[in-house]
Scaffold this active site. Sequence first.
Site, PDB file in Angstrom:
ATOM      1  N   TYR A  53       0.848  -1.184   0.000  1.00 43.02           N
ATOM      2  CA  TYR A  53       0.000   0.000   0.000  1.00 43.02           C
ATOM      3  C   TYR A  53       0.890   1.242   0.000  1.00 43.02           C
ATOM      4  CZ  TYR A  53      -4.018  -2.957   1.317  1.00 43.02           C
ATOM      5  OH  TYR A  53      -5.010  -3.916   1.357  1.00 43.02           O
ATOM      6  N   HIS A 121      -0.857 -12.166   0.824  1.00 50.02           N
ATOM      7  CA  HIS A 121      -1.708 -11.304   0.009  1.00 50.02           C
ATOM      8  C   HIS A 121      -2.295 -12.006  -1.210  1.00 50.02           C
ATOM      9  CE1 HIS A 121      -2.194  -6.705  -0.668  1.00 50.02           C
ATOM     10  NE2 HIS A 121      -3.267  -7.337  -1.046  1.00 50.02           N
TER      11      HIS A 121
END
Length: 323
Positions: A53, A121
């Site tokens: 991110y 992820h």
Amino acid sequence: MEKRKSSGGAFEVSRLGLGTSTWGFKGTEEDSAAQLRLFADAGGTLIETANVYGNGGSESVIGDLLSKVFDRADFVLATKAGLVPGKPPLKTDASAKRLLTELEGSLQRLRTDHVELWQVHAWDYAVPIAETLQAIDTAIASGKVIAAGVCNYCGWQTAKAATIQQLRGQAPLVTAEVEYSLLQRGIEREVIPAAHEFGIDILPWAPLGRGVLTGKYASGIPAAKGDSKFFRWYVEKYATDERCGKIVHEVLSCAQELAVSPTVVALSWVRDRPRVLAPLVGARTADQLVESLRSESVVLPDEIRQRLDSVSTTPITYPEHRI
């Protein structure tokens, strides 16, 4: 805010999580601080982030805020590894070496010696899942991770990973972070049954249907927005789909009847679905977050829930359901 215990009682979290995927590259640290203050004052505890991110920027902002403004002990930190930071499209690397290296970087940026939840992820087809899970075992044994989960795994991937951990007698997977909303109920076919079988909690991302369930596109898509590369990639398929339009219309009708916003209706629905631990809300502004937090005081009447279930249901047939 009401709290919920994670699978196996590894930690307790607020039943609404704060997603921070835009922190570190959109807005300012002051904007992020304002959101975190609102969230904390409402009793929120779960902060969700990832190493990719903002190419680490999100974790850095969180680390700064928790070391300078807030008390780290008041929050449950959830971060991820498995995608390689850089420009999209991001590559997957869930090798043990890469995962553990990324974990060290995450801890440094977050300015903490551990995270309560660490998630892989994405599934890496080039790396044996046993190797990926070994990294989880190592991280938990070191005390740098309290519990672990997966993100964006389909049903068979979730079940395979959970089974391997179970057969090896290692720490069970406790969460599956997946897209889930009134517009996207695909996980109900196989991921939810797998989660139920293995005692895994669901962390829904995009619980507002990538923003479409707020009703902001119900009257059309502004030309400037429609020309946006991000909109075309992330939002357009929901904002222009006929089925999704019917669902949004029903959400708007229910919101009007209850005298609340469409945001509150959509969040309340997904929050109280089976196996859901906490929807993850990513707000662009503090005002948007305020509206999401209002869902805490709302429980949808059965009649409203049934209407939403009916208009948004995804057919589940063979082989998930018997003939």
